[in-house]
Every structure is written in structure tokens, then in C-alpha cells.
Design an enzyme around this catalytic site. Structure first.
Site, PDB file in Angstrom:
ATOM      1  N   GLU A  23       0.958  -1.156  -0.043  1.00 27.57           N
ATOM      2  CA  GLU A  23       0.161   0.098  -0.124  1.00 27.57           C
ATOM      3  C   GLU A  23       0.754   1.430   0.028  1.00 27.57           C
ATOM      4  OE1 GLU A  23      -1.579   0.494   3.955  1.00 27.57           O
ATOM      5  OE2 GLU A  23      -3.170   1.722   3.403  1.00 27.57           O
TER       6      GLU A  23
ATOM      7  N   LYS B 210      -9.388   1.852  -1.322  1.00 31.02           N
ATOM      8  CA  LYS B 210      -9.631   1.428   0.101  1.00 31.02           C
ATOM      9  C   LYS B 210     -10.852   1.971   0.726  1.00 31.02           C
ATOM     10  CE  LYS B 210      -6.955   1.134   4.383  1.00 31.02           C
ATOM     11  NZ  LYS B 210      -5.604   1.587   4.937  1.00 31.02           N
TER      12      LYS B 210
ATOM     13  N   CYS C 106      -4.836  -3.264   3.289  1.00 27.25           N
ATOM     14  CA  CYS C 106      -4.585  -2.988   4.479  1.00 27.25           C
ATOM     15  C   CYS C 106      -5.473  -3.082   5.586  1.00 27.25           C
ATOM     16  CB  CYS C 106      -3.949  -1.637   4.680  1.00 27.25           C
ATOM     17  SG  CYS C 106      -2.643  -1.526   6.151  1.00 27.25           S
TER      18      CYS C 106
HETATM   19  N1  ING Z   1      -3.012   0.434   8.931  1.00 25.78           N
HETATM   20  C1  ING Z   1      -3.256  -0.416  10.043  1.00 25.78           C
HETATM   21  C2  ING Z   1      -3.906  -1.751   9.694  1.00 25.78           C
HETATM   22  O1  ING Z   1      -4.922  -1.896   9.548  1.00 25.78           O
HETATM   23  C3  ING Z   1      -4.502  -0.451  12.192  1.00 25.78           C
HETATM   24  C4  ING Z   1      -4.187   0.416  11.042  1.00 25.78           C
HETATM   25  C5  ING Z   1      -3.454  -1.388  12.974  1.00 25.78           C
HETATM   26  C6  ING Z   1      -5.734  -0.510  12.805  1.00 25.78           C
HETATM   27  C7  ING Z   1      -3.785  -1.948  13.962  1.00 25.78           C
HETATM   28  C8  ING Z   1      -6.054  -1.292  14.043  1.00 25.78           C
HETATM   29  C9  ING Z   1      -4.928  -2.024  14.445  1.00 25.78           C
HETATM   30  O2  ING Z   1      -2.943  -2.791   9.405  1.00 25.78           O
HETATM   31  C10 ING Z   1      -3.553   0.547   7.849  1.00 25.78           C
HETATM   32  N2  ING Z   1      -2.752   1.680   6.942  1.00 25.78           N
HETATM   33  O3  ING Z   1      -4.724   0.445   7.477  1.00 25.78           O
END
Ligand code: ING
Length: 324
Positions: A46, A126, A182
Site C-alpha cells: 500500500e 480502500k 491493509c
Molecule cells: N494500517 C493499520 C492496519 O489496519 C491499524 C491500521 C492497525 C488499525 C492495527 C487497527 C489496528 O493494518 C492501515 N494502513 O490500515
């Protein structure tokens, strides 16, 4: 058999001040390495052309805009070289970037580029944007401002068939691929939308912080090593569980490492089979290529037996899924 050699190109630290050509050259050498290992399709992370900028709060719009791609990525100055290399090598790529549209909208986007035809077969924007619109008051907090910088995707979850990879006359026809980005991977609905379209391989680039206590709503005195191990555990958990429950392969490619010596993103890029087992995973948090031969017909037992959606699901009991 419908066997495709698929690669994940994991990308290590990309710093805020890194010149774009420097990063592009790294991506191209990862593509060349994957091609030298016989890969026919390569997944990149990403927002892979720049540092993962949603962790920062920008007051100056100009710097923020510098992280976005404008116009056609396959011909734009900052990005075209990787698509030209993919076409030259005859290797398809799935690659993520921050998209600025002609009408001024901003999305967190990825495209599937088909080398043989030299064209984009599918684009995904996304849908599940994590984090917040406003930065945390704590100046040392790791922010996640995708809700500030991107609009939720408007293209839905669409599986698509890809020509020129396997014998089109074989049973089950051409491969059915799908893309998400992601945070989408944490939402069962995203996978099931693709699963109901018969998806055989789901591609997911990601940027996942190892240490972001404010975002997770936990106390900032948790041990960072424990937090990083947990972030990798949850990443693999969702890739494995949802590959299994949708009887599909999944490929994940991390942007990882310590951007600007401070912002850590976890690795853990994987290739997972329709039985939910990890077939290949990275060993470092640097630039690294993993490859696996994926026999798409191994999805059939799951799709025809345990997860034969048509025979086993009872949609008359699921209405809450679209009403709340
Ligand atoms: N990053 C993280 C993901 O979903 C996240 C954000 C991490 C949210 C951990 C909740 C817990 O992997 C992106 N870019 O979405």
C-alpha cells in the site's frame, strides 16, 4: 492445472525525505528479483511510492499533495518506470499508491496491471479507513490520519478474471483475483464480498504500525516488543482465517521497517493457501521477495464442500449485515 507463481515484494523503510526516484529504483529491483525467481504476478505494498505519510499531520497542503499520484500512474513521470519494467518482463503487478483524481478527490488506491496487454485490468480504492480525522494532542503520538487524507473508496469489492496466466480452456477458467488494502483485511465483510464472487487469490498491500498505543486505545507503557508481536499475530490471523473461510489464496506485502528512524511498521508478508496455512513468509523487515507456486484448483475442495456458499449459507438470517 492452473498453477501460477506469485510473489510478494516487501518494501523496507521509506523515509519522508527519500527522493522518489530512489524508492522507484528499489521497487524495480524487487520486481526484477521476483521475475528472476519466475514470478508471473508480483504484489507491492500500500502507498508504496513514498513514506507512509498518513502517520503525519500536514498543515501545508503542498507537502501533503506531494505524496499523491496525479493522472495515469502507468504514464506519469513519478511512477511509469515500474509499469514499463513490468511490461518488458511480462510480469503482472498489483501496486498501491495515494491517488489524486482529476476532480480533486483523494483515495488510497491499488491497481492490477496486466503486462501482456500493457493495461490496468482493475482498480480498487480502500474502503475501510482506520484511525482518525484529527491528530492526537500528544505530539509524540503515532497518528493514523487516513480519514483526513483519503475518501472512502467508491469502487466496491470486485473480483476480476485475468487472461494470459493459465490455460483458458481448463476447468474453472481464467484465474479470479481480488484486491483489498491493509485495514480492509480486518473486516470479514470485505473478504466475503470477494468470496461470493468466487475469488481464488486476494492481494493485500499494507502499512501496519508495530507501536501505536494511542490509536489502539491502550496505555503507552505497554512493552513495544509485545505490541509489535501482537500486530504481526493479528495480521497473520486475519490473512489465514479469511483465506480459509473463503477458500482462497491470499498474498500480503508489507511496507515495513523504521521510517525516519522512528515510525515502525511491521513485516510479516505472507502467501497463504485456501486451507489457511502460510505457504511463504518474509524473514526480515527489509526489501525482500517471497514466491510460491499457487495451484488455484486447490481452492475447489473448500468452494465445493466446506464453504460451498450456495448450499450452506442462509442469507435470510444475515440482514443485520447490511442494515447496521
Ligand atoms: N494500517 C493499520 C492496519 O489496519 C491499524 C491500521 C492497525 C488499525 C492495527 C487497527 C489496528 O493494518 C492501515 N494502513 O490500515
Amino acid at each position: 492445472a492452473r498453477i501460477i507463481r506469485i510473489a510478494a515484494a516487501q518494501v523496507g523503510a521509506v523515509h519522508r525525505a527519500d527522493a522518489r526516484p530512489k524508492t522507484l529504483i528499489r521497487l524495480i529491483s524487487l520486481l526484477q528479483e521476483a521475475a528472476s525467481k519466475g514470478a508471473e504476478v508480483v504484489l507491492f505494498p500500500e502507498c508504496t511510492f513514498t513514506t507512509f505519510f498518513p502517520r503525519h499531520f500536514f498543515s501545508a497542503v503542498a507537502e501533503l499533495e506531494s505524496f499523491f499520484e496525479h493522472g495515469d500512474v502507468t504514464t506519469a513521470e513519478n511512477t511509469r518506470a515500474i509499469f514499463e519494467k513490468a511490461k518488458e518482463l511480462g510480469v503482472d503487478i498489483c501496486i498501491g499508491f495515494a491517488e489524486a483524481t482529476d476532480d480533486g478527490e483523494h483515495y488510497n488506491t491499488c491497481v492490477y496491471y496486466h503486462a501482456k496487454s500493457g493495461s490496468i485490468l482493475s482498480k480498487y480504492r480502500k474502503i475501510h479507513l482506520p484511525g482518525d480525522f484529527e491528530p492526537f494532542p500528544d505530539p509524540d503520538a503515532v497518528n493514523q490520519l487516513e480519514k483526513r487524507y483519503f475518501k472512502p473508496g467508491n469502487l466496491g469489492f470486485h473480483a476480476f478474471r485475468v487472461p494470459d496466466l493459465t490455460d483458458p480452456t481448463a476447468d474453472n477458467g481464467e484465474p479470479i483475483f481480488g484486491m483489498m488494502i491493509c485495514n480492509d483485511r480486518r473486516w470479514a465483510e470485505a473478504w466475503r464480498c470477494l468470496g461470493l464472487q468466487g475469488v481464488e487469490v486476494v492481494f493485500t498491500g499494507y502499512n501496519t504500525p508495530g507501536w501505536a498505543p494511542q490509536m489502539w486505545g491502550i496505555s503507552a507503557d505497554q512493552d513495544p516488543k509485545t505490541a509489535r508481536a501482537e500486530a504481526i499475530f493479528h495480521h497473520k490471523l486475519v490473512m489465514q482465517a479469511h483465506s480459509y473461510t473463503n477458500a482462497c489464496f491470499s498474498v500480503s506485502a508489507a511496507r515495513c521497517g523504521l521510517d525516519d528512524g522512528k515510525y515502525d511498521l511491521v513485516g510479516g508478508s505472507t502467501i497463504v493457501g485456501p486451507d489457511g496455512k502460510i505457504i511463504a513468509e518474509t524473514a526480515t523487515e527489509e526489501d525482500e521477495v517471497i514466491v510460491a507456486d499457487c495451484d488455484l484448483d486447490l481452492c475447489s475442495p473448500g468452494k465445493k464442500r466446506t464453504f460451498d456458499f450456495g448450499r450452506h449459507r442462509r442469507v435470510e438470517h444475515y440482514s443485520i449485515l447490511t442494515s447496521q
